[in-house]
Design an enzyme around this catalytic site. Structure first.
Site, PDB file in Angstrom:
ATOM      1  N   GLU A 267      35.125  -3.863 -26.555  1.00 42.92           N
ATOM      2  CA  GLU A 267      33.852  -3.522 -26.957  1.00 42.92           C
ATOM      3  C   GLU A 267      33.284  -3.900 -28.392  1.00 42.92           C
ATOM      4  OE1 GLU A 267      32.384   0.441 -25.466  1.00 42.92           O
ATOM      5  OE2 GLU A 267      33.924   0.210 -23.875  1.00 42.92           O
TER       6      GLU A 267
HETATM    7  C1  XIL Z   1      26.632   2.022 -23.584  1.00 44.38           C
HETATM    8  C2  XIL Z   1      25.662   1.098 -22.994  1.00 44.38           C
HETATM    9  O1  XIL Z   1      25.850  -0.066 -23.618  1.00 44.38           O
HETATM   10  C3  XIL Z   1      24.402   1.615 -22.929  1.00 44.38           C
HETATM   11  O2  XIL Z   1      23.453   0.716 -22.221  1.00 44.38           O
HETATM   12  C4  XIL Z   1      24.408   3.070 -22.525  1.00 44.38           C
HETATM   13  O3  XIL Z   1      23.058   3.556 -22.407  1.00 44.38           O
HETATM   14  C5  XIL Z   1      25.427   3.736 -22.851  1.00 44.38           C
HETATM   15  O4  XIL Z   1      26.702   3.369 -22.712  1.00 44.38           O
HETATM   16  N1  XIL Z   1      31.329   3.169 -25.295  1.00 44.38           N
HETATM   17  C6  XIL Z   1      31.540   2.722 -23.895  1.00 44.38           C
HETATM   18  C7  XIL Z   1      30.334   1.943 -23.491  1.00 44.38           C
HETATM   19  O5  XIL Z   1      32.634   2.828 -23.351  1.00 44.38           O
HETATM   20  O6  XIL Z   1      30.336   2.236 -21.943  1.00 44.38           O
HETATM   21  C8  XIL Z   1      29.252   2.276 -23.846  1.00 44.38           C
HETATM   22  O7  XIL Z   1      28.175   1.669 -23.529  1.00 44.38           O
HETATM   23  C9  XIL Z   1      29.383   2.090 -25.419  1.00 44.38           C
HETATM   24  C10 XIL Z   1      30.168   3.069 -26.161  1.00 44.38           C
END
Ligand code: XIL
Length: 351
Positions: A267
């Site tokens: 991420e």
């Molecule tokens: C985030 C999304 O990007 C947003 O749209 C949502 O509101 C919340 O989740 N860690 C993770 C992801 O594992 O699933 C998250 O994604 C960001 C942080």
């Protein structure tokens, strides 16, 4: 390919390659198979959005639509429509699909958070969810984040207090925890799926993230020692343009590799912000610095055998989960390439 190269030389066009093309043309030795991005099917009616993601990346993750709250909004009723859209998008464009996620302590439906459930009820709910999801995507996902973000942010790095942590003992009274339950159910449901644990502030085993990083390593090692199935770890890497722990990321990836596990950078985004301890003002120089850091991290993944996926959380600043104006991703708000794209392509084409 030769023709393409010749054409670019003749026309003087550089940077016409995309990440996925450049990765597939790598002549050096690397075990990295994917350059990926999270996508949101809510933007699929924007052709530019779809094309940029499918042109550049060979792996996608659904930003939200495969999470518990999307898939099992009502207890016992599974709705895969939105998650399927992302899996189908991947299939249509010859991209890998990465599942995210089956178990997380936040963003869960209220029936789950507010229900009156015992520990063994939660075991049943979790096993049913994991099994149903893994069954549905049998053979379609290259990996699944089975559990997301279980570990607390400060010493002693216990499991976070959340709904799932109400699971304390299995039916026979043997001590267990929800992580074991979820991974065991996943392996049983799809023996071929690669099962990942994914978390943030754990990428480097040195510097400020050492404590949580060590805690995650110890948790994963203990799972292996106890025979709980796990194939890899996801290092989220929501960090900033000033991130300076790349050596620690490499050391960390190597120690997971030594356990026989794969590592996905899952991420990544490099925020430029004046908030939350960041001290960043966006400028050409900052864009350059950000581009170089993206490239350095990509090279770290390519260089490290354990690292098989290099993935950002989104790809365009137009659609990032982070605040507007923080410029975290490789493409700008209009899908134009930022300096990061050229720097990453340089690494890939030079490899
Ligand atoms: C985030 C999304 O990007 C947003 O749209 C949502 O509101 C919340 O989740 N860690 C993770 C992801 O594992 O699933 C998250 O994604 C960001 C942080």
């Amino acid at each position: 390919m030769k023709l393409l190269l010749a054409t670019s030389i003749l026309t003087g066009v550089s940077g016409s390659e995309t990440f996925r093309d450049a990765l597939s043309n790598i002549s050096g030795k690397t075990t990295t198979k994917y350059v990926g991005a999270a996508v949101n099917e809510g933007f699929f009616d924007d052709a530019h959005y779809k094309e940029t993601s499918s042109d550049y990346y060979n792996l996608v993750t659904a930003e939200n639509s495969c999470k518990f709250s999307a898939v099992q909004k009502t207890q016992g009723t599974f709705d895969f429509a939105s998650c399927d859209q992302v899996a189908q998008f991947a299939e249509d464009n010859d991209m890998a699909f990465r599942g995210h996620n089956t178990c997380w302590g936040v963003y869960n439906p209220s029936w789950l958070d507010n229900g009156n459930f015992t520990s063994s009820d939660f075991v049943g709910i979790l096993e049913n969810h994991v099994t149903t999801v893994l069954d549905h995507y049998q053979g379609k996902a290259v990996a699944w984040d089975i559990v997301n973000e279980a570990i607390s942010d400060s010493a002693p790095y216990d499991f976070k207090a959340n709904t799932w942590n109400n699971i304390t003992a299995d039916a026979d009274g043997i001590n267990t925890n929800y992580i074991d339950v979820a991974f065991r159910a996943a392996r049983k449901a799809d023996p071929n799926a690669k099962l990942f644990y994914n978390d943030y502030n754990v990428a480097s085993s040195q510097g400020w993230s050492q404590g949580k990083s060590d805690a995650m390593y110890n948790m994963v090692k203990s799972m292996l020692d106890r025979g709980v199935p796990i194939d890899g770890v996801g290092l989220q890497m929501h960090v900033g343009t000033g991130y300076d722990l790349v050596d620690g990321v490499i050391a960390n990836m190597e120690r997971y590799g030594a356990l026989g596990l794969e590592v996905h950078i899952t991420e990544l985004d490099l925020v430029c912000s004046q908030k939350n301890g960041y001290d960043c003002v966006w400028s050409d120089d900052m864009e350059q610095q950000q581009g170089e850091l993206y490239a350095t991290l990509l090279k770290a993944c390519l260089d490290t055998d354990a690292c098989t996926n290099f993935e950002t959380w989104g790809f365009t600043d137009a659609h990032s989960w982070l605040e507007d104006g923080t410029h975290p991703l490789p493409f700008d708000e209009n899908y134009n390439q930022k300096k990061a794209v050229g720097s990453m392509l340089d690494i890939l084409t030079g490899y």
